[in-house]
Structures are given as C-alpha cells and as structure tokens.
Write a protein that holds these residues in place. Structure first.
Motif, short mmCIF file in Angstrom:
data_model
loop_
_atom_site.label_atom_id
_atom_site.label_comp_id
_atom_site.label_asym_id
_atom_site.label_seq_id
_atom_site.Cartn_x
_atom_site.Cartn_y
_atom_site.Cartn_z
N TRP A 12 -86.79 61.15 -26.35
CA TRP A 12 -85.77 62.18 -26.17
C TRP A 12 -85.63 62.44 -24.68
O TRP A 12 -86.62 62.56 -23.97
CB TRP A 12 -86.18 63.47 -26.89
N SER A 52 -75.54 63.18 -27.40
CA SER A 52 -74.80 64.32 -27.91
C SER A 52 -74.90 65.48 -26.92
O SER A 52 -75.62 65.41 -25.94
CB SER A 52 -75.34 64.74 -29.28
N MET A 93 -75.32 69.82 -27.04
CA MET A 93 -75.63 70.97 -27.88
C MET A 93 -75.36 72.24 -27.08
O MET A 93 -75.66 72.31 -25.89
CB MET A 93 -77.08 70.94 -28.33
N ILE A 106 -83.59 71.86 -28.36
CA ILE A 106 -82.70 70.96 -29.10
C ILE A 106 -83.27 70.72 -30.50
O ILE A 106 -82.57 70.87 -31.51
CB ILE A 106 -82.52 69.62 -28.35
N LYS A 107 -84.54 70.34 -30.56
CA LYS A 107 -85.16 70.04 -31.86
C LYS A 107 -85.20 71.28 -32.75
O LYS A 107 -85.03 71.18 -33.97
CB LYS A 107 -86.56 69.45 -31.66
N GLU A 129 -83.01 73.75 -32.75
CA GLU A 129 -81.64 73.97 -33.25
C GLU A 129 -81.28 72.94 -34.32
O GLU A 129 -80.60 73.26 -35.29
CB GLU A 129 -80.62 73.91 -32.10
N LEU A 130 -81.70 71.70 -34.12
CA LEU A 130 -81.40 70.64 -35.09
C LEU A 130 -82.15 70.86 -36.40
O LEU A 130 -81.68 70.43 -37.45
CB LEU A 130 -81.77 69.27 -34.52
N GLU A 131 -83.31 71.47 -36.30
CA GLU A 131 -84.24 71.63 -37.40
C GLU A 131 -84.70 70.25 -37.88
O GLU A 131 -84.24 69.21 -37.41
CB GLU A 131 -83.61 72.44 -38.55
N GLY A 159 -81.99 67.70 -39.05
CA GLY A 159 -81.17 67.15 -37.98
C GLY A 159 -81.90 66.08 -37.19
O GLY A 159 -81.33 65.04 -36.84
N VAL A 160 -83.17 66.35 -36.88
CA VAL A 160 -83.99 65.36 -36.17
C VAL A 160 -84.12 64.11 -37.03
O VAL A 160 -83.97 62.98 -36.53
CB VAL A 160 -85.38 65.94 -35.81
N SER A 211 -82.08 63.04 -39.30
CA SER A 211 -80.78 62.37 -39.34
C SER A 211 -80.60 61.47 -38.12
O SER A 211 -80.15 60.32 -38.25
CB SER A 211 -79.66 63.40 -39.41
N ILE A 212 -80.96 61.97 -36.95
CA ILE A 212 -80.83 61.18 -35.72
C ILE A 212 -81.76 59.97 -35.75
O ILE A 212 -81.34 58.84 -35.49
CB ILE A 212 -81.11 62.05 -34.48
#
Length: 108
Positions: free
Chosen positions: A7, A43, A45, A70-71, A73-75, A78-79, A81-82
């Motif tokens: 990251w 991306s 954010m 970032i992580k 917020e993504l939860e 989301g992490v 998914s990436i």
C-alpha cells in the motif's frame, strides 16, 4: 506463490480548515506481486471533517497512519475487494484466458 501486497500513498490534498494542512483527499496505490507477475490499482479517498475528530498535525503524519485511515474507511470487505481484484489480474497473467480467433472459411 502467495501474493505480496504493498500500500502506498501517492499524494495528499489539504485545506486549512479546521486546521492548517487538514487532509481531505488521499491518492493511493495498492500493488501486488506473486514473484513473477504483478498488478496494481489506484484510487482517491475523501476524508471530510467529522465533529469531535482528533486532528493530527500535518507534519506529524506518516504513511502508515494515512494507510490506516484508508483501510479503516474501506473496512475489511473493501480491502478484500481490492486484494481480490489484484489476485484476479495476476491469475489472468499466470493463466491467460483463451481468446477466439478468426478462422478462414473452409469452403474458400
């Protein structure tokens, strides 16, 4: 082989309210490699100010702190998914999909 992810924060966008250097947007990149093939996603954010939020002075920020934002917020989903998208792109490089090709007509 297992994919190794990295990251990286590529840029910070700030305003001077509620404090000078308040980060409102973060550009970031996630890259992954299996040792042979690699892939990456980028991306941006947004981080709007939330009442009662603790503001870290800009000069005290570290990349690890911002990646943590970032992580968070993504939860977890989301992490996942990436990293799953990166895994899929690397898998497609390891096992390229079969593409149809135009064949000449057998009666010509």
């Amino acid at each position: 082989m297992e994919t190794i992810y990295k990251w990286e924060v590529t840029s910070l966008y700030t305003v001077d309210t509620p404090e000078q250097g308040f980060v409102v947007n973060v550009s970031y990149k996630v890259s992954g490699t299996d040792g042979t093939y690699s892939s990456e996603m980028s991306s941006i954010m947004s981080f709007p100010f939330k009442e009662g939020q603790t503001v870290i002075p800009f000069n005290s920020l570290t990349e690890d702190v911002v990646i943590g934002w970032i992580k968070s917020e993504l939860e977890e989903n989301g992490v996942l998914s990436i990293t799953s998208t990166i895994d899929g792109q690397i898998d497609s490089q390891n096992n390229p999909p079969v593409s149809p090709k135009i064949a000449p007509l057998p009666w010509n």
